[in-house]
Scaffold this motif. Structure first.
Motif, PDB file in Angstrom:
ATOM      1  N   MET A  13     -35.125  -4.851  21.576  1.00 42.08           N
ATOM      2  CA  MET A  13     -34.078  -5.007  20.571  1.00 42.08           C
ATOM      3  C   MET A  13     -33.347  -3.690  20.355  1.00 42.08           C
ATOM      4  O   MET A  13     -32.122  -3.642  20.226  1.00 42.08           O
ATOM      5  CB  MET A  13     -34.671  -5.512  19.242  1.00 42.08           C
ATOM      6  CG  MET A  13     -34.999  -6.988  19.267  1.00 42.08           C
ATOM      7  SD  MET A  13     -35.757  -7.585  17.758  1.00 42.08           S
ATOM      8  CE  MET A  13     -34.577  -7.175  16.517  1.00 42.08           C
ATOM      9  N   GLN A  14     -34.112  -2.606  20.327  1.00 41.86           N
ATOM     10  CA  GLN A  14     -33.516  -1.283  20.133  1.00 41.86           C
ATOM     11  C   GLN A  14     -32.593  -0.950  21.304  1.00 41.86           C
ATOM     12  O   GLN A  14     -31.497  -0.430  21.122  1.00 41.86           O
ATOM     13  CB  GLN A  14     -34.642  -0.256  20.005  1.00 41.86           C
ATOM     14  CG  GLN A  14     -34.265   0.962  19.249  1.00 41.86           C
ATOM     15  CD  GLN A  14     -35.481   1.847  18.995  1.00 41.86           C
ATOM     16  OE1 GLN A  14     -36.479   1.811  19.738  1.00 41.86           O
ATOM     17  NE2 GLN A  14     -35.404   2.634  17.949  1.00 41.86           N
ATOM     18  N   LYS A  15     -33.054  -1.284  22.508  1.00 45.26           N
ATOM     19  CA  LYS A  15     -32.257  -1.032  23.705  1.00 45.26           C
ATOM     20  C   LYS A  15     -30.970  -1.865  23.660  1.00 45.26           C
ATOM     21  O   LYS A  15     -29.880  -1.370  23.926  1.00 45.26           O
ATOM     22  CB  LYS A  15     -33.063  -1.378  24.954  1.00 45.26           C
ATOM     23  CG  LYS A  15     -32.325  -1.102  26.238  1.00 45.26           C
ATOM     24  CD  LYS A  15     -33.182  -1.448  27.445  1.00 45.26           C
ATOM     25  CE  LYS A  15     -32.377  -1.273  28.720  1.00 45.26           C
ATOM     26  NZ  LYS A  15     -33.079  -1.757  29.886  1.00 45.26           N
ATOM     27  N   LYS A  16     -31.108  -3.154  23.300  1.00 47.61           N
ATOM     28  CA  LYS A  16     -29.939  -4.043  23.204  1.00 47.61           C
ATOM     29  C   LYS A  16     -28.979  -3.548  22.132  1.00 47.61           C
ATOM     30  O   LYS A  16     -27.761  -3.543  22.327  1.00 47.61           O
ATOM     31  CB  LYS A  16     -30.383  -5.473  22.897  1.00 47.61           C
ATOM     32  CG  LYS A  16     -29.217  -6.466  22.905  1.00 47.61           C
ATOM     33  CD  LYS A  16     -29.708  -7.874  22.832  1.00 47.61           C
ATOM     34  CE  LYS A  16     -28.647  -8.930  22.823  1.00 47.61           C
ATOM     35  NZ  LYS A  16     -27.296  -8.638  22.726  1.00 47.61           N
ATOM     36  N   MET A  17     -29.504  -3.107  20.990  1.00 45.15           N
ATOM     37  CA  MET A  17     -28.656  -2.590  19.920  1.00 45.15           C
ATOM     38  C   MET A  17     -27.919  -1.338  20.383  1.00 45.15           C
ATOM     39  O   MET A  17     -26.741  -1.134  20.068  1.00 45.15           O
ATOM     40  CB  MET A  17     -29.478  -2.297  18.663  1.00 45.15           C
ATOM     41  CG  MET A  17     -29.873  -3.558  17.916  1.00 45.15           C
ATOM     42  SD  MET A  17     -30.964  -3.291  16.516  1.00 45.15           S
ATOM     43  CE  MET A  17     -30.074  -2.124  15.539  1.00 45.15           C
ATOM     44  N   GLY A  18     -28.593  -0.504  21.134  1.00 41.40           N
ATOM     45  CA  GLY A  18     -27.958   0.703  21.682  1.00 41.40           C
ATOM     46  C   GLY A  18     -26.830   0.341  22.629  1.00 41.40           C
ATOM     47  O   GLY A  18     -25.755   0.947  22.599  1.00 41.40           O
ATOM     48  N   GLU A  19     -27.088  -0.666  23.487  1.00 43.97           N
ATOM     49  CA  GLU A  19     -26.038  -1.122  24.406  1.00 43.97           C
ATOM     50  C   GLU A  19     -24.866  -1.727  23.628  1.00 43.97           C
ATOM     51  O   GLU A  19     -23.703  -1.461  23.929  1.00 43.97           O
ATOM     52  CB  GLU A  19     -26.612  -2.149  25.393  1.00 43.97           C
ATOM     53  CG  GLU A  19     -27.593  -1.558  26.389  1.00 43.97           C
ATOM     54  CD  GLU A  19     -28.346  -2.623  27.187  1.00 43.97           C
ATOM     55  OE1 GLU A  19     -28.148  -3.840  26.925  1.00 43.97           O
ATOM     56  OE2 GLU A  19     -29.130  -2.241  28.063  1.00 43.97           O
ATOM     57  N   ASP A  20     -25.199  -2.562  22.644  1.00 40.33           N
ATOM     58  CA  ASP A  20     -24.154  -3.173  21.812  1.00 40.33           C
ATOM     59  C   ASP A  20     -23.349  -2.096  21.086  1.00 40.33           C
ATOM     60  O   ASP A  20     -22.126  -2.177  21.002  1.00 40.33           O
ATOM     61  CB  ASP A  20     -24.766  -4.146  20.794  1.00 40.33           C
ATOM     62  CG  ASP A  20     -25.284  -5.421  21.438  1.00 40.33           C
ATOM     63  OD1 ASP A  20     -24.940  -5.686  22.614  1.00 40.33           O
ATOM     64  OD2 ASP A  20     -26.033  -6.159  20.763  1.00 40.33           O
ATOM     65  N   LEU A  21     -24.055  -1.095  20.564  1.00 40.00           N
ATOM     66  CA  LEU A  21     -23.380  -0.006  19.866  1.00 40.00           C
ATOM     67  C   LEU A  21     -22.449   0.743  20.820  1.00 40.00           C
ATOM     68  O   LEU A  21     -21.326   1.089  20.461  1.00 40.00           O
ATOM     69  CB  LEU A  21     -24.412   0.947  19.245  1.00 40.00           C
ATOM     70  CG  LEU A  21     -23.851   2.104  18.425  1.00 40.00           C
ATOM     71  CD1 LEU A  21     -23.030   1.576  17.254  1.00 40.00           C
ATOM     72  CD2 LEU A  21     -24.965   2.990  17.924  1.00 40.00           C
ATOM     73  N   GLY A  22     -22.906   0.955  22.045  1.00 40.93           N
ATOM     74  CA  GLY A  22     -22.069   1.627  23.042  1.00 40.93           C
ATOM     75  C   GLY A  22     -20.814   0.821  23.349  1.00 40.93           C
ATOM     76  O   GLY A  22     -19.702   1.378  23.430  1.00 40.93           O
TER      77      GLY A  22
END
Length: 182
Positions: A13-22
């Motif tokens: 989830m953290q990785k996905k949120m980071g990608e989404d944030l990017g």
């Protein structure tokens, strides 16, 4: 195992949120660039240099970008009211309003030329154009008085003979309430 699974899900989830944030930040940057392009096109910055400002105002006027031209010409008259071209700048603002069919605003600009630059060589032209704006506004008696004044005060002006002819025309149309209210 349950905790390990939860930790793995949290990391995903953290990785996905980071990608989404990017992606969000990239979109935001793209929108900001697009917005700046729109601002530059819609409301270009006004040059500080007098000659550049004058040239840009004329270029915009000649290109049919009347709203921008008005903004640039007005900026010129505000910044450089003593420049010999300031009266011409005000006249151009009025002409652009006339071309846009905004005769009331045009009349106000022509009046500014008469009040702010009474000794300017543009005064006869401003009087003529103000008279024509009055005709468009159906103020024929005011237009006639203005044309009489123009012919009397500036008999050698290129507009003087035209003013005399226009007075005769105004005399004829003055009775037509569709064309003249005063």
């Amino acid at each position: 195992m349950n905790i390990a699974k939860m930790m793995k899900q949290a990391q995903q989830m953290q990785k996905k949120m980071g990608e989404d944030l990017g992606r969000f930040e990239a979109r935001l940057a793209g929108l900001e660039q697009g917005q700046q392009k729109i601002v530059d096109r819609v409301a270009p910055s006004v040059p500080e240099d007098k000659e550049t400002l004058w040239r840009e105002a004329q270029n915009r006027n000649n290109s049919g970008m009347r709203e921008d031209a008005r903004r640039f010409f007005r900026s010129f008259t505000q910044r450089f009211p003593q420049d010999p071209r300031a009266s011409e700048a005000s006249l151009q603002v009025g002409r652009s309003f006339s071309l846009d069919g905004k005769h009331q605003q045009a009349a106000a600009e022509y009046q500014k030329v008469l009040e702010a630059y009474p000794k300017s060589p543009e005064v006869p032209e401003a009087m003529w154009l103000l008279g024509e704006a009055f005709v468009e506004l159906k103020f024929c008696s005011d237009a006639k008085v203005l044309m009489q004044d123009l012919a009397k005060r500036y008999p050698r002006s290129p507009r003087a003979s035209g003013a005399k002819q226009r007075m005769r025309e105004l005399q004829k149309i003055a009775k037509d309430k569709q064309r003249c209210t005063s």
